[in-house]
Design a protein around this motif. Sequence first.
Motif, mmCIF file in Angstrom:
data_model
loop_
_atom_site.group_PDB
_atom_site.id
_atom_site.type_symbol
_atom_site.label_atom_id
_atom_site.label_comp_id
_atom_site.label_asym_id
_atom_site.label_seq_id
_atom_site.Cartn_x
_atom_site.Cartn_y
_atom_site.Cartn_z
ATOM 1 N N ASP A 9 -5.692 -10.839 -4.515
ATOM 2 C CA ASP A 9 -6.885 -10.309 -4.848
ATOM 3 C C ASP A 9 -8.155 -10.140 -3.866
ATOM 4 O O ASP A 9 -8.706 -10.797 -3.541
ATOM 5 N N HIS A 11 -10.058 -7.409 -3.554
ATOM 6 C CA HIS A 11 -11.116 -6.516 -4.018
ATOM 7 C C HIS A 11 -11.870 -5.994 -3.076
ATOM 8 O O HIS A 11 -13.591 -6.024 -3.160
ATOM 9 N N ASP A 13 -13.658 -2.798 -2.314
ATOM 10 C CA ASP A 13 -14.675 -1.662 -3.051
ATOM 11 C C ASP A 13 -15.436 -0.972 -1.776
ATOM 12 O O ASP A 13 -15.261 -1.321 -0.512
ATOM 13 N N SER A 18 -19.139 -7.597 -2.457
ATOM 14 C CA SER A 18 -18.534 -7.496 -3.450
ATOM 15 C C SER A 18 -18.210 -8.976 -4.301
ATOM 16 O O SER A 18 -17.621 -9.741 -3.203
ATOM 17 N N MET A 19 -18.582 -9.825 -5.573
ATOM 18 C CA MET A 19 -18.288 -10.822 -6.307
ATOM 19 C C MET A 19 -18.831 -11.456 -5.349
ATOM 20 O O MET A 19 -19.134 -12.514 -5.222
ATOM 21 N N THR A 23 -16.382 -8.411 1.233
ATOM 22 C CA THR A 23 -14.483 -8.497 1.332
ATOM 23 C C THR A 23 -13.787 -8.320 1.918
ATOM 24 O O THR A 23 -12.664 -8.685 2.268
ATOM 25 N N ASP A 47 -4.816 -7.155 -7.173
ATOM 26 C CA ASP A 47 -6.260 -6.741 -7.714
ATOM 27 C C ASP A 47 -6.270 -6.827 -6.075
ATOM 28 O O ASP A 47 -7.279 -6.775 -5.639
ATOM 29 N N THR A 49 -8.572 -3.851 -4.743
ATOM 30 C CA THR A 49 -9.461 -2.916 -4.822
ATOM 31 C C THR A 49 -10.472 -4.038 -6.228
ATOM 32 O O THR A 49 -10.078 -3.862 -6.896
ATOM 33 N N HIS A 50 -11.126 -3.723 -5.918
ATOM 34 C CA HIS A 50 -12.782 -4.256 -7.191
ATOM 35 C C HIS A 50 -12.346 -3.083 -8.419
ATOM 36 O O HIS A 50 -12.459 -3.509 -9.406
ATOM 37 N N ASN A 51 -12.936 -1.897 -7.885
ATOM 38 C CA ASN A 51 -12.590 -0.421 -8.954
ATOM 39 C C ASN A 51 -11.619 -0.282 -9.451
ATOM 40 O O ASN A 51 -12.272 1.630 -10.009
ATOM 41 N N HIS A 78 -7.325 -4.686 -11.703
ATOM 42 C CA HIS A 78 -8.799 -4.186 -11.422
ATOM 43 C C HIS A 78 -8.400 -3.084 -10.988
ATOM 44 O O HIS A 78 -9.112 -1.987 -10.003
#
Length: 233
Positions: A9, A11, A13, A18-19, A23, A47, A49-51, A78
Amino acid sequence: MHNFIQISDCHIDDNPQSMGVDTHQNLACIINEITTVKSDALLISGDLTHNGTLNSYTKLKELLIPVQSDVFVIKGNHDSDNLTTIFAKCLFKKISLGVWDIVSINSVQANKTSGYLSKNALSELNTQLNQSTANFIIVILHHPIVPMNSTWDDSLSLENPQDLFAVLDKYTKIRAVLFGHAHESAEFNKRGLKIIACPSTAVQFTDEKRIGFNYYTLNDNGRLEYETRWVAQ
């Protein structure tokens, strides 16, 4: 004896933020720590990456450059098909480390946060387990397979864990099941199996303010040891 590291995770981006955290910087801190320990492999349990943008996977690959061991990845909810574009050589069904096999199963559903194991995925897992010549086996997926007993919303975990256990119960060589997704460090024991959650390199969903990774030791006698190593942000 072999060692491997699990992170999860990340994430990553296009924007470092992010979040609610950086990250990119957090993963860089984890990688800096990882490079100081002996490891035969680095596993990323979804996860990444985030997007799921192409740029975010490219950035992740850059961040991973200092890692000396082989990198293996599985998909998280994700992630997108761009994962295959950038990390095609890192996607895996099975890794062999001495007398151990690590077998992956895809638990991701399209456009859903929770996980589900299709009949095809379960059949493929059963085939992998049946054909394994290793003395001991670890199974890894993205989603939690047991209630987390925390602030985590279990409805976002694997929807059909009973179908997974119906397969796992047939193979006494399986020593552990690993996953991410819940952004926390935890261990459970079910039917003699170690069930281990990996913390996020980005941010935890608990009160834990640190980021971390799991470090595993696989002994030739079938004993699995691990510890969560925390890194202050």
